[in-house]
Structure formats: C-alpha cells, structure tokens
Motif scaffolding. Structure first.
Motif, mmCIF file in Angstrom:
data_model
loop_
_atom_site.group_PDB
_atom_site.id
_atom_site.type_symbol
_atom_site.label_atom_id
_atom_site.label_comp_id
_atom_site.label_asym_id
_atom_site.label_seq_id
_atom_site.Cartn_x
_atom_site.Cartn_y
_atom_site.Cartn_z
ATOM 1 N N ASP A 2 2.889 -10.818 42.028
ATOM 2 C CA ASP A 2 4.286 -10.399 41.913
ATOM 3 C C ASP A 2 4.845 -10.988 40.620
ATOM 4 O O ASP A 2 5.013 -12.199 40.514
ATOM 5 N N PRO A 3 5.129 -10.140 39.613
ATOM 6 C CA PRO A 3 5.616 -10.668 38.334
ATOM 7 C C PRO A 3 6.928 -11.445 38.452
ATOM 8 O O PRO A 3 7.144 -12.420 37.727
ATOM 9 N N GLU A 4 7.787 -11.050 39.368
ATOM 10 C CA GLU A 4 9.058 -11.783 39.544
ATOM 11 C C GLU A 4 8.799 -13.176 40.094
ATOM 12 O O GLU A 4 9.419 -14.155 39.673
ATOM 13 N N TYR A 5 7.869 -13.299 41.023
ATOM 14 C CA TYR A 5 7.466 -14.614 41.538
ATOM 15 C C TYR A 5 6.938 -15.480 40.394
ATOM 16 O O TYR A 5 7.326 -16.642 40.249
ATOM 17 N N GLN A 6 6.077 -14.907 39.549
ATOM 18 C CA GLN A 6 5.512 -15.655 38.427
ATOM 19 C C GLN A 6 6.596 -16.105 37.453
ATOM 20 O O GLN A 6 6.577 -17.236 36.961
ATOM 21 N N ARG A 7 7.554 -15.226 37.184
ATOM 22 C CA ARG A 7 8.652 -15.563 36.268
ATOM 23 C C ARG A 7 9.487 -16.706 36.826
ATOM 24 O O ARG A 7 9.774 -17.688 36.127
ATOM 25 N N LEU A 8 9.850 -16.614 38.094
ATOM 26 C CA LEU A 8 10.670 -17.652 38.710
ATOM 27 C C LEU A 8 9.904 -18.971 38.837
ATOM 28 O O LEU A 8 10.472 -20.048 38.663
ATOM 29 N N ALA A 50 7.743 -20.139 36.849
ATOM 30 C CA ALA A 50 7.617 -20.773 35.532
ATOM 31 C C ALA A 50 8.853 -21.586 35.159
ATOM 32 O O ALA A 50 8.782 -22.465 34.296
ATOM 33 N N ASP A 51 9.985 -21.323 35.801
ATOM 34 C CA ASP A 51 11.232 -22.047 35.523
ATOM 35 C C ASP A 51 11.211 -23.354 36.304
ATOM 36 O O ASP A 51 11.384 -23.375 37.513
ATOM 37 N N ARG A 52 10.977 -24.459 35.603
ATOM 38 C CA ARG A 52 10.801 -25.765 36.262
ATOM 39 C C ARG A 52 12.116 -26.510 36.505
ATOM 40 O O ARG A 52 12.094 -27.679 36.894
ATOM 41 N N THR A 53 13.253 -25.858 36.293
ATOM 42 C CA THR A 53 14.537 -26.512 36.525
ATOM 43 C C THR A 53 14.869 -26.500 38.013
ATOM 44 O O THR A 53 14.261 -25.759 38.799
ATOM 45 N N LYS A 54 15.848 -27.297 38.399
ATOM 46 C CA LYS A 54 16.302 -27.315 39.799
ATOM 47 C C LYS A 54 16.835 -25.938 40.182
ATOM 48 O O LYS A 54 16.539 -25.422 41.264
ATOM 49 N N GLN A 55 17.596 -25.323 39.292
ATOM 50 C CA GLN A 55 18.136 -23.991 39.564
ATOM 51 C C GLN A 55 16.996 -22.982 39.724
ATOM 52 O O GLN A 55 17.036 -22.130 40.608
ATOM 53 N N GLY A 56 15.981 -23.082 38.882
ATOM 54 C CA GLY A 56 14.824 -22.189 38.984
ATOM 55 C C GLY A 56 14.102 -22.355 40.307
ATOM 56 O O GLY A 56 13.697 -21.372 40.928
ATOM 57 N N ALA A 57 13.953 -23.595 40.747
ATOM 58 C CA ALA A 57 13.293 -23.866 42.034
ATOM 59 C C ALA A 57 14.109 -23.287 43.183
ATOM 60 O O ALA A 57 13.551 -22.698 44.121
#
Length: 95
Positions: A16-22, A24-31
């Motif tokens: 799932d490309p959206e899962y992969q994109r999210l 990759a965001d190592r910030t608290k907001q990304g998590a």
C-alpha cells in the motif's frame, strides 16, 4: 466445512503506497497519522467483508500493515479472498 469457534487470526495486507508514505514520516504527527490510517483501513475491510458483530479486531500492527482479529475459520477463508489481503494465518501457540 469450517468451525464456528472464534480464534485469533493475523491478517497481513498487500503493498500500500499510502502506508509506505506514512510509515516514512518519523515524526510524532506522522506516527499518529499512520495509526489512524491503518486502524480505519483495517476496520473498513472487516466491516465490508464480515457480518457486523461477528468478529472482534484486537489490534492493528503498524510495522507490517496487518491486524489481529478473533474470527471463525469460515471468516478467515472469506478474508483470504478479500481485495488487498495478502495472508491470513491462525495464531499458533508455542509449546
């Protein structure tokens, strides 16, 4: 035929490309966004595939885009053919 006893199964999703994109965001907001995205995605899959009230999702697995649910063998077979599902495996107790 299958059994009507609910047991714990793990369901793993296809790429799932959206899962992969999210992920990759190592910030608290990304998590937080990843947690919300996966929980909603997994809940929607279950709701669109299985009868309401016939299953219980126990957790979403962020690291692998999967989830655990208490379902019957018949329901596991239904999920195996659902769009976006890669693998459905019954939890195995270690001796």
């Amino acid at each position: 035929m299958g059994t009507q006893n609910s047991e714990l199964y793990f369901v793993f999703m296809n790429y799932d490309p959206e899962y992969q994109r999210l992920r990759a965001d190592r910030t608290k907001q990304g998590a937080d966004e990843l947690d919300l995205y996966l929980s909603k995605k997994h809940d929607e899959l279950l709701a669109s595939t299985l009868e309401p009230g016939s299953y219980r999702k126990t957790l979403s697995l962020v690291i692998v885009d999967g989830f655990a649910a208490e379902i019957t063998e018949d329901q596991a077979n239904v999920l195996r053919s659902a769009k976006g599902v890669r693998v459905v495996e019954k939890n195995q107790e270690l001796p």
